[in-house]
Design a protein around this motif. Structure first.
Motif, PDB file in Angstrom:
ATOM      1  N   VAL A 173      38.054  34.697  43.555  1.00  0.00           N
ATOM      2  CA  VAL A 173      36.862  34.002  43.162  1.00  0.00           C
ATOM      3  C   VAL A 173      35.899  33.715  44.366  1.00  0.00           C
ATOM      4  O   VAL A 173      36.088  33.301  45.398  1.00  0.00           O
ATOM      5  N   ASP A 174      34.596  34.510  44.276  1.00  0.00           N
ATOM      6  CA  ASP A 174      33.535  34.190  45.209  1.00  0.00           C
ATOM      7  C   ASP A 174      32.534  33.310  44.553  1.00  0.00           C
ATOM      8  O   ASP A 174      31.860  33.779  43.531  1.00  0.00           O
ATOM      9  N   LEU A 175      32.494  31.879  44.915  1.00  0.00           N
ATOM     10  CA  LEU A 175      31.539  31.006  44.409  1.00  0.00           C
ATOM     11  C   LEU A 175      30.288  31.020  45.138  1.00  0.00           C
ATOM     12  O   LEU A 175      30.204  31.383  46.251  1.00  0.00           O
ATOM     13  N   GLY A 176      29.287  30.836  44.238  1.00  0.00           N
ATOM     14  CA  GLY A 176      27.914  31.061  44.715  1.00  0.00           C
ATOM     15  C   GLY A 176      27.087  30.053  44.050  1.00  0.00           C
ATOM     16  O   GLY A 176      27.380  29.171  43.409  1.00  0.00           O
ATOM     17  N   ALA A 177      25.774  29.963  44.469  1.00  0.00           N
ATOM     18  CA  ALA A 177      24.841  29.012  43.922  1.00  0.00           C
ATOM     19  C   ALA A 177      24.439  29.415  42.486  1.00  0.00           C
ATOM     20  O   ALA A 177      24.383  28.330  41.950  1.00  0.00           O
ATOM     21  N   ALA A 178      24.171  30.632  42.137  1.00  0.00           N
ATOM     22  CA  ALA A 178      24.053  30.837  41.098  1.00  0.00           C
ATOM     23  C   ALA A 178      24.880  32.076  40.158  1.00  0.00           C
ATOM     24  O   ALA A 178      24.865  31.997  38.971  1.00  0.00           O
ATOM     25  N   ARG A 179      25.239  32.894  40.971  1.00  0.00           N
ATOM     26  CA  ARG A 179      26.306  33.837  40.605  1.00  0.00           C
ATOM     27  C   ARG A 179      27.420  33.735  41.254  1.00  0.00           C
ATOM     28  O   ARG A 179      27.576  33.494  42.481  1.00  0.00           O
ATOM     29  N   ASN A 180      28.545  34.082  40.645  1.00  0.00           N
ATOM     30  CA  ASN A 180      29.962  34.026  41.007  1.00  0.00           C
ATOM     31  C   ASN A 180      30.688  35.362  40.899  1.00  0.00           C
ATOM     32  O   ASN A 180      30.527  35.819  39.658  1.00  0.00           O
ATOM     33  N   GLY A 181      31.499  35.884  41.702  1.00  0.00           N
ATOM     34  CA  GLY A 181      32.169  37.167  41.373  1.00  0.00           C
ATOM     35  C   GLY A 181      33.628  36.645  41.314  1.00  0.00           C
ATOM     36  O   GLY A 181      34.418  35.645  41.760  1.00  0.00           O
ATOM     37  N   LEU A 182      34.271  37.552  40.190  1.00  0.00           N
ATOM     38  CA  LEU A 182      35.436  37.444  39.999  1.00  0.00           C
ATOM     39  C   LEU A 182      36.241  38.757  40.081  1.00  0.00           C
ATOM     40  O   LEU A 182      35.553  39.641  39.776  1.00  0.00           O
ATOM     41  N   GLU A 240      46.030  46.909  42.842  1.00  0.00           N
ATOM     42  CA  GLU A 240      44.848  47.748  42.440  1.00  0.00           C
ATOM     43  C   GLU A 240      43.951  46.668  41.487  1.00  0.00           C
ATOM     44  O   GLU A 240      44.490  45.900  40.660  1.00  0.00           O
ATOM     45  N   PRO A 241      42.777  46.976  41.812  1.00  0.00           N
ATOM     46  CA  PRO A 241      41.703  46.057  41.148  1.00  0.00           C
ATOM     47  C   PRO A 241      41.656  46.322  39.663  1.00  0.00           C
ATOM     48  O   PRO A 241      41.554  47.835  39.298  1.00  0.00           O
ATOM     49  N   VAL A 242      41.750  45.580  38.706  1.00  0.00           N
ATOM     50  CA  VAL A 242      41.881  45.868  37.389  1.00  0.00           C
ATOM     51  C   VAL A 242      40.512  45.550  36.621  1.00  0.00           C
ATOM     52  O   VAL A 242      39.883  46.312  35.782  1.00  0.00           O
ATOM     53  N   LEU A 243      39.905  44.407  36.949  1.00  0.00           N
ATOM     54  CA  LEU A 243      38.845  43.893  36.214  1.00  0.00           C
ATOM     55  C   LEU A 243      37.827  42.999  37.288  1.00  0.00           C
ATOM     56  O   LEU A 243      38.364  42.394  38.196  1.00  0.00           O
ATOM     57  N   HIS A 244      36.745  43.117  37.195  1.00  0.00           N
ATOM     58  CA  HIS A 244      35.792  42.466  38.039  1.00  0.00           C
ATOM     59  C   HIS A 244      34.430  42.164  37.267  1.00  0.00           C
ATOM     60  O   HIS A 244      34.223  42.877  36.395  1.00  0.00           O
ATOM     61  N   ALA A 245      33.720  41.232  37.649  1.00  0.00           N
ATOM     62  CA  ALA A 245      32.520  40.577  37.026  1.00  0.00           C
ATOM     63  C   ALA A 245      31.896  39.673  37.588  1.00  0.00           C
ATOM     64  O   ALA A 245      32.564  39.056  38.717  1.00  0.00           O
ATOM     65  N   GLN A 270      30.255  28.296  34.121  1.00  0.00           N
ATOM     66  CA  GLN A 270      30.976  27.946  33.196  1.00  0.00           C
ATOM     67  C   GLN A 270      32.101  28.904  32.879  1.00  0.00           C
ATOM     68  O   GLN A 270      33.317  28.306  32.559  1.00  0.00           O
ATOM     69  N   THR A 271      31.967  30.186  33.117  1.00  0.00           N
ATOM     70  CA  THR A 271      32.955  31.051  32.982  1.00  0.00           C
ATOM     71  C   THR A 271      34.157  31.092  33.918  1.00  0.00           C
ATOM     72  O   THR A 271      35.193  30.928  33.874  1.00  0.00           O
ATOM     73  N   VAL A 272      33.360  30.600  35.314  1.00  0.00           N
ATOM     74  CA  VAL A 272      34.622  30.377  36.216  1.00  0.00           C
ATOM     75  C   VAL A 272      35.592  29.228  35.904  1.00  0.00           C
ATOM     76  O   VAL A 272      36.867  29.589  36.222  1.00  0.00           O
ATOM     77  N   GLU A 292      27.889  42.762  44.812  1.00  0.00           N
ATOM     78  CA  GLU A 292      28.242  42.063  46.198  1.00  0.00           C
ATOM     79  C   GLU A 292      29.292  40.839  45.910  1.00  0.00           C
ATOM     80  O   GLU A 292      30.216  40.822  46.710  1.00  0.00           O
ATOM     81  N   ASP A 293      29.076  39.970  44.988  1.00  0.00           N
ATOM     82  CA  ASP A 293      29.887  39.188  44.738  1.00  0.00           C
ATOM     83  C   ASP A 293      31.085  39.670  44.271  1.00  0.00           C
ATOM     84  O   ASP A 293      32.198  38.831  44.518  1.00  0.00           O
ATOM     85  N   GLU A 294      31.357  40.588  43.563  1.00  0.00           N
ATOM     86  CA  GLU A 294      32.760  41.366  43.153  1.00  0.00           C
ATOM     87  C   GLU A 294      33.351  41.914  44.329  1.00  0.00           C
ATOM     88  O   GLU A 294      34.700  41.613  44.521  1.00  0.00           O
ATOM     89  N   VAL A 295      32.745  42.263  45.500  1.00  0.00           N
ATOM     90  CA  VAL A 295      33.376  42.827  46.644  1.00  0.00           C
ATOM     91  C   VAL A 295      33.730  41.694  47.456  1.00  0.00           C
ATOM     92  O   VAL A 295      35.174  41.899  47.849  1.00  0.00           O
ATOM     93  N   ASP A 296      33.086  40.493  47.614  1.00  0.00           N
ATOM     94  CA  ASP A 296      33.731  39.441  48.212  1.00  0.00           C
ATOM     95  C   ASP A 296      35.001  39.048  47.423  1.00  0.00           C
ATOM     96  O   ASP A 296      35.844  38.684  48.071  1.00  0.00           O
TER      97      ASP A 296
END
Length: 164
Positions: A59-68, A75-80, A85-87, A145-149
């Motif tokens: 979980v990459d938390l951000g001010a407006a966008r968050n990566g999962l 192996e990475p299976v899913l990313h978004a 609210q989704t987090v 970038e958020d997904e990479v993190d």
């Protein structure tokens, strides 16, 4: 409309996992009864770990966008990239996952960790985990970038924490 759902389709020990749109078919391992990106991401991030029996969630938390990023057997299976609210929904219904949350002075990791209940989460120093960003970008160029993190956090040990 779904913007993009990246799912690394693979053959699992118990056979293929079938993800279906409820408008077209009513039976499958995961039945998506919604069409917007946030809802689809929430459904997949909560259903797949239960079907596959665990894994890691970055979980990459951000001010407006968050990566999962969901990783199963390394192996990475899913990313978004999702909203807060989704987090929240994913962390509340995380199931049998190891959760890795990026920690920096700019995000409220306590709020995110509390959503997982009294279970243990791993807090990962974002600066320390940044060593793998270049490798991840080269290997998975389609990630934002958020997904990479978020993915980088799953490959780093972090510090165990439990907030009750």
């Amino acid at each position: 409309m779904v913007r993009r759902v990246a799912f690394n389709v693979a053959l699992f020990e118990r056979g293929d996992i079938t993800v279906v749109d409820a408008m077209y078919r009513e039976r499958g391992d995961v039945v998506l009864s919604c069409g917007d990106y946030r809802c689809v991401a929430r459904e997949l991030f909560t259903a797949l770990p239960k079907l596959l029996g665990g894994g890691s969630l970055g979980v990459d938390l951000g001010a407006a966008r968050n990566g999962l990023a969901y990783v199963w057997r390394g192996e990475p299976v899913l990313h978004a990239v999702v909203d807060w609210q989704t987090v929240e929904a994913v962390l509340r219904n995380a199931g049998p996952l190891e959760i890795y949350i990026g920690s920096s002075p700019y995000v409220d990791v306590k709020k995110a960790a509390a959503l997982a209940g009294c279970r243990e989460v791993r807090l990962v120093d974002e600066l320390a985990a940044s060593w793998s960003r270049r490798w991840i970008r080269a290997r998975y160029p389609e990630l934002e970038e958020d997904e990479v993190d978020a993915l980088a956090f799953t490959y780093y040990g972090g510090v165990a924490a439990s907030i009750c």
